[in-house]
Design an enzyme around this catalytic site. Structure first.
Site, short mmCIF file in Angstrom:
data_model
loop_
_atom_site.label_atom_id
_atom_site.label_comp_id
_atom_site.label_asym_id
_atom_site.label_seq_id
_atom_site.Cartn_x
_atom_site.Cartn_y
_atom_site.Cartn_z
N ARG A 1 -1.03 -23.07 8.91
CA ARG A 1 -1.27 -23.07 7.46
C ARG A 1 -0.68 -24.33 6.81
O ARG A 1 -1.26 -24.92 5.91
CB ARG A 1 -0.63 -21.83 6.81
N GLN B 1 2.14 -17.10 -7.79
CA GLN B 1 2.29 -16.34 -6.55
C GLN B 1 2.06 -17.25 -5.36
O GLN B 1 2.22 -16.84 -4.22
CB GLN B 1 1.26 -15.21 -6.50
N HIS C 1 6.68 -15.85 -4.78
CA HIS C 1 6.50 -15.48 -3.37
C HIS C 1 7.03 -16.53 -2.40
O HIS C 1 6.64 -16.55 -1.23
CB HIS C 1 5.01 -15.20 -3.09
N CYS D 1 23.75 -18.90 13.69
CA CYS D 1 23.78 -17.56 14.30
C CYS D 1 22.77 -17.39 15.44
O CYS D 1 22.74 -16.34 16.07
CB CYS D 1 23.54 -16.50 13.22
N THR E 1 -6.08 -14.77 -9.64
CA THR E 1 -5.39 -13.77 -8.83
C THR E 1 -6.21 -12.48 -8.80
O THR E 1 -6.81 -12.10 -9.80
CB THR E 1 -3.94 -13.50 -9.32
P1 NAD Z 1 -6.13 -13.43 -3.58
O1 NAD Z 1 -6.66 -14.21 -2.42
O2 NAD Z 1 -5.88 -12.00 -3.42
O3 NAD Z 1 -7.14 -13.58 -4.81
C1 NAD Z 1 -7.65 -14.82 -5.19
C2 NAD Z 1 -8.44 -14.61 -6.46
O4 NAD Z 1 -8.84 -15.89 -6.92
C3 NAD Z 1 -9.67 -13.75 -6.32
O5 NAD Z 1 -9.68 -12.75 -7.33
C4 NAD Z 1 -10.82 -14.74 -6.54
O6 NAD Z 1 -11.92 -14.16 -7.23
C5 NAD Z 1 -10.15 -15.78 -7.41
N1 NAD Z 1 -10.73 -17.12 -7.33
C6 NAD Z 1 -11.35 -17.70 -6.27
N2 NAD Z 1 -11.71 -18.96 -6.59
C7 NAD Z 1 -11.31 -19.17 -7.87
C8 NAD Z 1 -11.38 -20.29 -8.75
N3 NAD Z 1 -11.94 -21.44 -8.38
N4 NAD Z 1 -10.86 -20.15 -10.00
C9 NAD Z 1 -10.29 -18.98 -10.40
N5 NAD Z 1 -10.20 -17.90 -9.59
C10 NAD Z 1 -10.68 -18.00 -8.35
O7 NAD Z 1 -4.83 -14.21 -4.05
P2 NAD Z 1 -3.62 -13.69 -4.89
O8 NAD Z 1 -4.09 -12.80 -5.98
O9 NAD Z 1 -2.82 -14.89 -5.21
O10 NAD Z 1 -2.83 -12.80 -3.84
C11 NAD Z 1 -1.68 -12.26 -4.27
C12 NAD Z 1 -0.57 -12.54 -3.32
O11 NAD Z 1 -0.69 -11.77 -2.15
C13 NAD Z 1 -0.48 -13.94 -2.76
O12 NAD Z 1 0.13 -14.85 -3.60
C14 NAD Z 1 0.37 -13.76 -1.58
O13 NAD Z 1 1.73 -13.84 -1.90
C15 NAD Z 1 0.07 -12.37 -1.17
N6 NAD Z 1 -0.62 -12.43 0.08
C16 NAD Z 1 -0.04 -13.18 1.02
C17 NAD Z 1 -0.64 -13.29 2.21
C18 NAD Z 1 0.01 -14.21 3.17
O14 NAD Z 1 1.06 -14.78 2.91
N7 NAD Z 1 -0.59 -14.40 4.26
C19 NAD Z 1 -1.82 -12.63 2.48
C20 NAD Z 1 -2.39 -11.85 1.49
C21 NAD Z 1 -1.77 -11.78 0.27
ZN ZN Z 2 21.29 -17.86 11.01
#
Ligand code: NAD
Ligand code: ZN
Length: 280
Positions: A79, A114, A131, A184, A222
């Site tokens: 990533r 986030q 996050h 640790c 989001t």
């Molecule tokens: P998400 O991927 O759930 O949602 C992204 C949103 O952005 C969607 O609703 C989509 O319609 C919208 N979108 C897409 N393109 C866009 C654009 N150009 N302009 C405006 N909107 C657009 O992301 P999220 O809501 O940020 O997820 C919430 C949190 O969940 C994340 O920040 C993360 O911390 C966590 N999460 C983490 C992981 C991980 O770390 N692997 C995995 C899943 C969720």
């Molecule tokens: Zn440590």
């Protein structure tokens, strides 16, 4: 700028700008969607390549790291590689410009994200990360921040850690070898909040305060599925704030007053331009 938007959306952007200039305190929550136009996939996008057989939700957990730290570390190094050359898009730049203008007028404009990338910072914004940070590492056992290839020199600087998270001599190649804490012996992990983990206390308090004390709350890019961040709009609404959502797709957020259903990279520059025009 406005020419790129549909006539319906232009009217909505103008109404929204009128609403925003009549209010004082703004709180903005961003999610993965704001970085989508920079080329960073959102969490709901399907994973690609080597990782297509996994779901992000199954890798970003303590249990996954305890079971197979190598797998989770490799995924994060991948990533990091993916994100390393990404730059802010017009949505990040518009927010930075707006925050700067608001600051000159002593108007509170709090940006909470986030996202674990640093594209808001690259654009010049001050943001609270709910996050965590993709470019930071810490020990999974004692919690000590870890800077660079297996040394204990901890730093809070995200940009300096952006390079040191890459523990390889080759630029843009993120070594997948697991690291151990020099204190640790525990495994080093990304300084990111995983599913089931608590949010950093200070960041959450900043977010909760800003949401509870704002006149307008704007949710951008989001899916509003992951709590407690998704609850911030409700906190704002309970305190009589107007709620605006910028997202091309519908979300389960039920407290929204105004929806701008388009990409953030199109809507935000137009909105901020309108606001600047009304204020000048
Ligand atoms: P998400 O991927 O759930 O949602 C992204 C949103 O952005 C969607 O609703 C989509 O319609 C919208 N979108 C897409 N393109 C866009 C654009 N150009 N302009 C405006 N909107 C657009 O992301 P999220 O809501 O940020 O997820 C919430 C949190 O969940 C994340 O920040 C993360 O911390 C966590 N999460 C983490 C992981 C991980 O770390 N692997 C995995 C899943 C969720
Ligand atoms: Zn440590």
């Amino acid at each position: 700028m406005l020419a790129e938007l549909s006539s319906e959306l232009i009217v909505e952007v103008q109404h929204t700008a009128n609403l925003l200039v009549s209010k004082q305190r703004i709180c903005i929550l961003t999610g993965a969607g704001i970085s989508a136009e920079s080329g960073i996939p959102t969490f709901r996008d399907k994973q690609t390549g080597l990782w297509s057989q996994y779901r992000a939700e199954d890798l970003a957990t303590c249990a996954a790291f305890a079971r197979d730290p190598q797998l989770v570390w490799s995924w994060y190094q991948w990533r990091r590689q993916l994100v390393s050359d990404k730059t802010p898009n017009p949505a990040h730049h518009a927010l930075a410009q707006w925050q700067q203008h608001a600051g000159l007028k002593n108007q509170p404009l709090t940006i909470i994200t986030q996202n674990v990338d640093d594209l808001h910072e690259q654009a010049g914004s001050t943001v609270t990360h709910l996050h965590g940070h993709l470019w930071r590492n810490r020990c999974s056992q004692c919690g000590m921040l870890h800077n660079g290839a297996n040394n204990k020199n901890s730093s809070n600087s995200i940009t300096s850690n952006r390079n040191s998270a890459n523990n390889s001599a080759t630029a843009h190649h993120y070594n997948e070898e697991l690291l151990n804490c020099t204190d640790c012996g525990g495994y080093i992990r990304p300084d990111i909040v995983w599913f089931g983990e608590s949010l950093p206390i200070e960041a959450w308090q900043t977010a909760e305060n800003a949401a509870a004390n704002c006149d307008v709350f704007i949710s951008i890019g989001t899916s509003s599925l992951v709590y407690p961040a998704a609850g911030l709009a409700q906190i704002a609404k309970q305190n009589d704030a107007k709620i605006i959502e910028i997202n091309p797709n519908p979300t389960p957020n039920t407290v929204v007053d105004v929806t701008l259903a388009a990409n953030a990279g199109m809507v935000l520059p137009a909105l901020v331009k309108q606001i600047s025009g009304l204020l000048s």
